[in-house]
Design a protein around this motif. Structure first.
Motif, PDB file in Angstrom:
ATOM      1  N   PRO A 150       0.659  -1.059   0.232  1.00 24.60           N
ATOM      2  CA  PRO A 150       0.069  -0.108  -0.097  1.00 24.60           C
ATOM      3  C   PRO A 150       0.807   1.344   0.110  1.00 24.60           C
ATOM      4  CG  PRO A 150      -0.277  -1.120   2.124  1.00 24.60           C
ATOM      5  CD  PRO A 150       0.469  -2.145   1.259  1.00 24.60           C
ATOM      6  N   ASP A 151       2.057   1.410   0.451  1.00 23.91           N
ATOM      7  CA  ASP A 151       2.940   2.579   0.732  1.00 23.91           C
ATOM      8  C   ASP A 151       3.510   2.613  -0.936  1.00 23.91           C
ATOM      9  OD1 ASP A 151       2.277   3.114   3.377  1.00 23.91           O
ATOM     10  OD2 ASP A 151       4.527   3.752   3.460  1.00 23.91           O
ATOM     11  N   PHE A 152       3.286   1.934  -1.733  1.00 22.83           N
ATOM     12  CA  PHE A 152       3.501   2.141  -3.176  1.00 22.83           C
ATOM     13  C   PHE A 152       2.519   2.429  -4.215  1.00 22.83           C
ATOM     14  CE2 PHE A 152       7.272  -0.967  -2.358  1.00 22.83           C
ATOM     15  CZ  PHE A 152       8.048   0.247  -1.832  1.00 22.83           C
ATOM     16  N   ALA A 153       1.251   2.563  -3.628  1.00 22.74           N
ATOM     17  CA  ALA A 153       0.240   2.861  -4.252  1.00 22.74           C
ATOM     18  C   ALA A 153       0.317   4.391  -5.121  1.00 22.74           C
ATOM     19  CB  ALA A 153      -1.150   3.107  -3.609  1.00 22.74           C
ATOM     20  N   SER A 154       0.258   4.409  -6.462  1.00 22.89           N
ATOM     21  CA  SER A 154       0.313   5.513  -7.340  1.00 22.89           C
ATOM     22  C   SER A 154       1.681   5.941  -7.260  1.00 22.89           C
ATOM     23  CB  SER A 154      -0.595   6.430  -6.819  1.00 22.89           C
ATOM     24  OG  SER A 154      -0.179   7.146  -5.629  1.00 22.89           O
ATOM     25  N   LYS A 155       2.699   5.181  -6.703  1.00 23.23           N
ATOM     26  CA  LYS A 155       4.077   5.563  -6.775  1.00 23.23           C
ATOM     27  C   LYS A 155       5.067   4.895  -7.603  1.00 23.23           C
ATOM     28  CE  LYS A 155       5.632   7.914  -3.850  1.00 23.23           C
ATOM     29  NZ  LYS A 155       5.917   9.150  -3.930  1.00 23.23           N
ATOM     30  N   LEU A 156       4.486   4.059  -8.402  1.00 22.40           N
ATOM     31  CA  LEU A 156       5.384   3.252  -9.387  1.00 22.40           C
ATOM     32  C   LEU A 156       5.314   3.449 -10.942  1.00 22.40           C
ATOM     33  CD1 LEU A 156       4.547  -0.378  -8.004  1.00 22.40           C
ATOM     34  CD2 LEU A 156       6.300   1.388  -7.310  1.00 22.40           C
ATOM     35  N   GLU A 157       6.426   3.525 -11.430  1.00 21.61           N
ATOM     36  CA  GLU A 157       6.566   3.660 -12.982  1.00 21.61           C
ATOM     37  C   GLU A 157       6.747   2.127 -13.419  1.00 21.61           C
ATOM     38  OE1 GLU A 157       6.424   6.196 -15.155  1.00 21.61           O
ATOM     39  OE2 GLU A 157       5.576   7.437 -13.505  1.00 21.61           O
TER      40      GLU A 157
ATOM     41  N   SER B 117       3.570   9.213   1.608  1.00 21.97           N
ATOM     42  CA  SER B 117       3.897  10.116   2.807  1.00 21.97           C
ATOM     43  C   SER B 117       2.574  10.691   3.080  1.00 21.97           C
ATOM     44  CB  SER B 117       5.170  10.780   2.487  1.00 21.97           C
ATOM     45  OG  SER B 117       6.233  10.090   2.109  1.00 21.97           O
ATOM     46  N   ASN B 118       2.564  11.077   4.194  1.00 20.17           N
ATOM     47  CA  ASN B 118       1.398  12.140   4.822  1.00 20.17           C
ATOM     48  C   ASN B 118       0.166  11.315   4.309  1.00 20.17           C
ATOM     49  OD1 ASN B 118       0.680  14.315   6.222  1.00 20.17           O
ATOM     50  ND2 ASN B 118       0.531  15.563   4.324  1.00 20.17           N
ATOM     51  N   ASN B 119       0.043  10.033   4.494  1.00 20.43           N
ATOM     52  CA  ASN B 119      -1.253   9.511   4.030  1.00 20.43           C
ATOM     53  C   ASN B 119      -2.021   8.584   5.539  1.00 20.43           C
ATOM     54  OD1 ASN B 119       0.551   7.330   4.474  1.00 20.43           O
ATOM     55  ND2 ASN B 119      -0.204   6.526   2.349  1.00 20.43           N
ATOM     56  N   GLY B 120      -1.421   8.896   6.669  1.00 22.01           N
ATOM     57  CA  GLY B 120      -2.064   8.400   7.878  1.00 22.01           C
ATOM     58  C   GLY B 120      -1.697   6.994   8.028  1.00 22.01           C
ATOM     59  N   SER B 121      -0.932   6.673   7.399  1.00 22.98           N
ATOM     60  CA  SER B 121      -0.333   4.938   7.481  1.00 22.98           C
ATOM     61  C   SER B 121       1.042   4.584   6.996  1.00 22.98           C
ATOM     62  CB  SER B 121      -1.505   4.018   6.699  1.00 22.98           C
ATOM     63  OG  SER B 121      -1.174   4.104   5.432  1.00 22.98           O
ATOM     64  N   GLY B 122       1.653   3.722   7.527  1.00 21.31           N
ATOM     65  CA  GLY B 122       2.798   3.187   6.922  1.00 21.31           C
ATOM     66  C   GLY B 122       3.876   4.172   7.324  1.00 21.31           C
ATOM     67  N   VAL B 123       5.067   4.329   6.327  1.00 17.65           N
ATOM     68  CA  VAL B 123       6.087   5.160   6.968  1.00 17.65           C
ATOM     69  C   VAL B 123       6.212   6.179   5.787  1.00 17.65           C
ATOM     70  CG1 VAL B 123       7.353   3.115   7.934  1.00 17.65           C
ATOM     71  CG2 VAL B 123       7.478   3.639   5.415  1.00 17.65           C
ATOM     72  N   SER B 124       7.003   6.983   5.981  1.00 20.14           N
ATOM     73  CA  SER B 124       7.192   8.145   4.978  1.00 20.14           C
ATOM     74  C   SER B 124       8.469   7.971   4.234  1.00 20.14           C
ATOM     75  CB  SER B 124       7.528   9.544   5.631  1.00 20.14           C
ATOM     76  OG  SER B 124       7.677  10.479   4.690  1.00 20.14           O
ATOM     77  N   GLY B 125       8.433   8.412   3.025  1.00 22.38           N
ATOM     78  CA  GLY B 125       9.781   8.321   2.032  1.00 22.38           C
ATOM     79  C   GLY B 125      10.449   9.639   2.149  1.00 22.38           C
ATOM     80  N   VAL B 126      11.711   9.622   1.561  1.00 23.38           N
ATOM     81  CA  VAL B 126      12.434  11.097   1.353  1.00 23.38           C
ATOM     82  C   VAL B 126      11.724  11.823   0.707  1.00 23.38           C
ATOM     83  CG1 VAL B 126      14.482  11.956   1.022  1.00 23.38           C
ATOM     84  CG2 VAL B 126      14.404  10.082   2.362  1.00 23.38           C
ATOM     85  N   SER B 127      11.534  11.577  -0.679  1.00 20.99           N
ATOM     86  CA  SER B 127      10.666  12.461  -1.416  1.00 20.99           C
ATOM     87  C   SER B 127       9.048  11.809  -1.742  1.00 20.99           C
ATOM     88  CB  SER B 127      11.465  12.305  -2.893  1.00 20.99           C
ATOM     89  OG  SER B 127      10.859  13.172  -3.702  1.00 20.99           O
ATOM     90  N   TRP B 128       8.276  12.971  -1.244  1.00 17.38           N
ATOM     91  CA  TRP B 128       6.869  12.252  -1.213  1.00 17.38           C
ATOM     92  C   TRP B 128       6.457  12.457  -2.744  1.00 17.38           C
ATOM     93  CZ3 TRP B 128       4.391  15.810   3.472  1.00 17.38           C
ATOM     94  CH2 TRP B 128       5.065  15.524   4.416  1.00 17.38           C
TER      95      TRP B 128
ATOM     96  N   HIS C 285      18.678   7.207   0.999  1.00 19.00           N
ATOM     97  CA  HIS C 285      18.478   8.548   1.600  1.00 19.00           C
ATOM     98  C   HIS C 285      18.991   9.701   0.591  1.00 19.00           C
ATOM     99  CE1 HIS C 285      17.657   6.344   5.422  1.00 19.00           C
ATOM    100  NE2 HIS C 285      17.425   7.602   5.891  1.00 19.00           N
ATOM    101  N   VAL C 286      20.435   9.400   0.014  1.00 20.17           N
ATOM    102  CA  VAL C 286      20.860  10.352  -0.889  1.00 20.17           C
ATOM    103  C   VAL C 286      20.168  10.333  -2.170  1.00 20.17           C
ATOM    104  CG1 VAL C 286      23.005  10.979  -2.160  1.00 20.17           C
ATOM    105  CG2 VAL C 286      23.391  10.029   0.400  1.00 20.17           C
ATOM    106  N   ALA C 287      19.657   9.301  -2.492  1.00 18.64           N
ATOM    107  CA  ALA C 287      18.759   9.269  -3.879  1.00 18.64           C
ATOM    108  C   ALA C 287      17.648   9.967  -3.711  1.00 18.64           C
ATOM    109  CB  ALA C 287      18.618   7.935  -4.402  1.00 18.64           C
ATOM    110  N   GLY C 288      16.740   9.786  -2.732  1.00 23.21           N
ATOM    111  CA  GLY C 288      15.721  10.624  -1.928  1.00 23.21           C
ATOM    112  C   GLY C 288      16.104  12.208  -2.307  1.00 23.21           C
ATOM    113  N   VAL C 289      17.129  12.596  -1.588  1.00 24.74           N
ATOM    114  CA  VAL C 289      17.199  14.128  -1.380  1.00 24.74           C
ATOM    115  C   VAL C 289      17.498  14.530  -2.873  1.00 24.74           C
ATOM    116  CG1 VAL C 289      19.019  15.937  -0.530  1.00 24.74           C
ATOM    117  CG2 VAL C 289      18.286  13.932   1.039  1.00 24.74           C
ATOM    118  N   ILE C 290      18.528  13.949  -3.557  1.00 23.51           N
ATOM    119  CA  ILE C 290      18.567  14.206  -4.946  1.00 23.51           C
ATOM    120  C   ILE C 290      17.325  14.407  -5.763  1.00 23.51           C
ATOM    121  CG2 ILE C 290      19.774  13.771  -7.256  1.00 23.51           C
ATOM    122  CD1 ILE C 290      22.137  12.337  -5.369  1.00 23.51           C
TER     123      ILE C 290
END
Length: 899
Positions: free
Chosen positions: A370-377, A426-437, A602-607
């Motif tokens: 669920p934390d990859f919903a609408s996040k995948l290419e 991220s910021n969806n009320g469940s799971g964890v947060s990623g570096v780049s939302w 972490h670095v890839a997310g910040v980039i």
């Protein structure tokens, strides 16, 4: 009767040719005694000079050198391996074919000496070095004299089947098989244990010096690769066609645009390889351990394949593994995000201003997490081996991770964890947060239950970048960033070429530095053009498992499950998305891992955050921003260091810098960055070693100040390429030093034209001087040259006794200098590189021996292996004339015969 002559080498070229003979022939040592009478002064009073030739402790001799007068102890097989100590200097000789020389003085005239084996107990971090020295005799010297170095375990994991056959599964070997133009090869020991050191003659004939030094650091394991396979690239399509490539393969670019996977055991491949004696069924290594034999043979076949006309390169198909330290789940807070100021960065951007796609080359992911919903290419599965893939097929369009272990609860779900750190919902009320939302993930599956192949990873990279690849397709939208939390030792030209091509396409590549707590490079992180990430813990220190060294670019949180610095009652790990398959079904979960694999995302997310704010961010600009310190917080030593690179990533600084660039800010100039060819030097005795220094940063260098912190060490710039860059020579002088281990450092301090303060470059130097004094030095056949100290003419020459005792006879009253040395390749040259050489009382400061009216005794001559490649003639004589002495009488079979 043959003219059994030996001369001093080009190393001491002003010395005269000496004449030697031996009694009894065969493989025994010749006895001492003069081979000269003085025909011009018959009956004149003569005297003797006698003494002992000595060699330093920890010096050994290859048991089957080419000098027929030296003792013979075969070391051609693992079973007959010669035992040496774990700090040693060995002088040796090996030949891929007969020398074709003089059978009365040479042992290997018509047969090869392909293998030399040495048995030794080694410690982790020790370095085994092989210095290759060309045979100096024109009768058998080759332009391609080439020796290779292998390190093999002596305790293979073997089982005997019911039918009596022995199957061995121990497969890891160390190797350095550079071509002859690189005259030194080395292997670092990965762990304590007993090993076989194998010197293998690939081509020609050569002397060598084998050295084993004290440990310098912890190291990674041996590079793993697929036996019987090679990655081969051809120069042109016609050449590739000649190697059996199909029209379909040629049309796709396989073999030319990217390397083809070649089966070295196929008949077509074998037909192109000139199999040597080592490849036949009788090879003793095959009897000892077939698995080790297959791996060594694969490397030798690859080397032969690389020498075929039209082949651009051939190399092993390396296996890469996830960079994760095994651990237990434990930590429930994402402490690692505040550690890099992510909350402040999110106030500037959550990464949703422009689309950014990050390719995750890993084990794949749980697609329906669920934390990859609408996040995948759209991704791809490039694992070519169906057994390794565990999904029932080879490459396909489904990057879903079936797990990398058939047992429930044992899979790593590595790619799912890495992807969650980069961009979990991220910021969806469940799971964890990623570096780049706002970033999207492109899952590229390249790691299976047995790691991943170089060839598969290359294809995955090309796909992610939108370049042609063996899937026959490209993604609708290519990725701008790639994360590779994988790696292993072993440089690959194919991989470097691929990463260069990907970087040139505009993609930024981030990779984990590795978890072996070593400075040994791990690839792909150590490749040019790749951002290498080391790991920090919750206390901002370098994590205990993290690799380090001069290839590190930046640090990021990787966690440490062995401590609880955060004082929440749980170990400090990195929290991200995971999978639970304990029930037999894959279910979404969350968990805690540690490793540089966790630091890299972490670095890839910040980039990705930066790229969203400033789409024009390029790999070169990122390098400049990192090296300027604009994206990091300095950790450790001031400026760039080998633990944290340019510092620990700071998300707030990074996004702020991207925002400034987007608003018309000026990119920073590339600062100075000195890079050495070697980060450490190891000595076992007095001598010289060289290293080169280049500036891989900006062009503001005005000079370099070189200094050392030990009296026994000195350094000088010997080849100046401008402003202090070039080749430096480090010199160790052990005079007056007691036996023991010494450490020092060379500091190169750059001066610049602006107000910046570039970091000093530190080269660590270690000296292990006769550490094991219980092991005496070993002598091979030594020869004495007697020189008239007044005329510098050679007077006579003698063979010493096997134990080093000598007695020079038939000398008239006068003044003489004495030189001693070995001739292990039987080329009529003593004191050559890889041979012992010495003078009375020492080589660097010879003194004359005076004979008045009595014999002289106690003239001891210390010799040592000449491994540095040059002994000045001035070390033996201060005169420049030389003379060839043609004896009137030769001694043979105990009789004096007129010539």
């Amino acid at each position: 009767m043959p003219d059994l002559r030996r001369s001093t080498s080009g190393i001491a070229s002003t010395l005269a040719i000496l004449v030697l003979t031996a009694c009894g022939g065969g493989g025994g040592s010749s006895s001492g005694g003069s081979i000269f009478d003085d025909p011009e002064t018959p009956g004149a009073a003569t005297f003797t000079i006698s003494g002992q030739i000595t060699v330093p402790a920890l010096t050994f001799v290859d048991g089957d050198i080419n000098d027929i007068f030296a003792p013979l102890r075969s070391n051609d097989t693992p079973a007959s391996a010669q035992t040496i100590t774990n700090v040693a200097t060995v002088q040796g000789f090996a030949s891929a074919r007969g020398t074709g020389g003089d059978a009365q003085i040479e042992r290997f005239v018509d047969r090869a000496d392909v293998d030399d084996y040495y048995r030794v107990s080694l410690r982790q971090g020790q370095v085994v070095r092989l210095k290759i020295v060309d045979a100096s005799s024109s009768s058998f010297g080759d332009d391609n004299d080439d020796l290779d170095l292998f390190l093999l375990p002596t305790s293979p994991d073997c089982q005997v089947n019911n039918d009596g056959t022995k199957v061995c599964t121990d497969s890891q070997i160390g190797f350095d098989i550079n071509n002859r133009e690189q005259s030194e090869e080395s292997i670092t020991v990965p762990q304590d244990g007993e090993y076989l050191v194998n010197v293998y003659a690939f081509a020609g004939s050569s002397k060598y010096v084998l050295t084993i030094s004290e440990p310098t650091s912890q190291v990674a394991g041996f590079a793993d690769f697929v036996p019987g396979q090679a990655l081969v690239a051809y120069n042109t399509q016609p050449v590739a066609s000649a190697f059996g490539m199909s029209q379909q393969q040629l049309a796709s670019g396989e073999g030319t645009e990217w390397p083809v996977v070649m089966d070295l055991n196929a008949s077509a491949a074998q037909a192109r390889l000139q199999t040597t004696a080592s490849a036949n069924q009788q090879d003793p290594l095959k009897t000892y351990n077939e698995s080790l034999y297959e791996r060594r043979q694969t490397l030798l076949d690859i080397k032969r394949m690389a020498q075929q006309t039209g082949v651009r390169y051939a190399e092993p198909n390396y296996i890469r593994y996830p960079q994760r330290v095994p651990n237990d789940p434990g930590y429930s807070l994402q402490w690692h995000y505040p550690a890099i100021n992510l909350p402040q960065a999110w106030d500037l951007s959550i990464g949703d201003e422009n689309d950014v796609i990050v390719a995750v080359l890993d084990t794949g992911i749980l697609i329906n997490h669920p934390d990859f919903a609408s996040k995948l290419e759209s991704g791809y599965d490039f694992i070519s081996d169906a057994g390794n893939a565990r999904d029932g097929n080879g490459i396909d369009s489904n990057p879903d991770d079936p797990g990398d272990n058939p047992s429930r609860g044992r899979s790593s779900w590595h790619g799912t964890h890495v992807a969650g750190t980069i961009a979990a919902a991220s910021n969806n009320g469940s799971g964890v947060s990623g570096v780049s939302w706002g970033a999207k993930i492109m899952p590229i599956r390249v790691l299976g239950q047995s790691g991943g192949l170089s060839s598969d990873i290359i294809q995955g990279l090309r796909y992610a970048a939108g370049l042609s690849n063996n899937s026959g397709t490209v993604p609708a939208r290519k990725a701008q960033i790639a994360n590779l939390s994988l790696g292993g030792p072993g440089f690959s030209q194919a991989e470097q070429q691929a990463y260069t091509a990907i970087r040139n396409s505009g993609m930024i590549i981030v990779a984990a530095a590795g978890n072996e707590s070593t400075s040994t490079p791990s690839y792909p992180a150590a490749y040019d053009g790749v951002v290498s990430v080391s790991a920090t813990d919750a206390s901002r220190a370098l994590a205990p498992y993290s690799n380090f060294g001069n290839t590190i670019d930046v640090a990021a949180p990787g966690g440490n499950l062995g401590v609880d610095v955060t004082s929440d009652g749980r170990p400090d790990g990195v929290l991200s998305t995971l999978v639970d398959d304990q029930s037999g079904q894959r279910e979404a979960s969350f968990g805690f891992l540690q490793g540089t694999s966790m630091a890299a995302p972490h670095v890839a997310g910040v980039i990705a955050l930066m790229k969203s704010v400033y789409p024009a961010l390029t790999p070169a600009l990122l390098d400049s921003l990192l090296s300027s310190g604009r994206l990091t917080n300095d950790r450790g030593a001031s400026g760039r260091d080998n633990s944290f690179g340019h510092g620990e990533i700071d998300a707030f600084k990074a996004v702020l810098e991207a925002r400034s660039l987007a608003n018309g800010g000026t990119p920073p100039p590339l600062p100075l960055l000195l890079q050495p060819s070697q980060s450490a030097l190891t000595f076992a005795t007095s001598g010289n070693q060289t290293f080169t220094v280049t500036n891989v940063g900006g062009n503001v260098l005005t000079g370099i100040n070189a200094s050392v912190n030990a009296d026994w060490l000195s350094v000088a710039l010997t080849t100046d390429n401008g402003n202090g860059l070039g080749t430096y020579t480090a010199t160790v002088n052990t005079t007056g030093l007691a036996d023991g281990i010494y450490s020092a450092a060379i500091r190169l301090s750059p001066t610049v034209s602006d107000s910046s303060s570039p970091a000093d470059l530190i080269i660590n130097v270690s000296l292990a001087l006769n550490v094991d004094t219980n092991s005496g030095g070993e002598l091979t056949q030594q020869y004495i040259i007697v020189i008239n100290a007044e005329t510098n003419e050679q007077v006579s020459s003698f063979a010493a006794q096997p134990d080093g005792n000598y007695r020079v006879t038939g000398l008239a009253a006068g003044s003489y200098r004495l030189l001693a040395g070995s001739d292990i390749d039987a080329d009529n040259v003593v004191c050559d590189s890889a041979e012992t050489c010495g003078a009375y009382p020492i080589l660097g400061s010879p003194q004359a021996v005076e004979i008045s009216n009595a014999n002289v005794t106690g003239i001891d001559i210390p010799v040592q292996v000449a491994s540095g490649g040059s002994v000045s003639a001035a070390a033996v004589s201060d005169k420049t004339t030389s003379k060839t002495v043609d004896p009137a009488i030769l001694k043979s079979n105990g009789k004096v015969l007129a010539r």
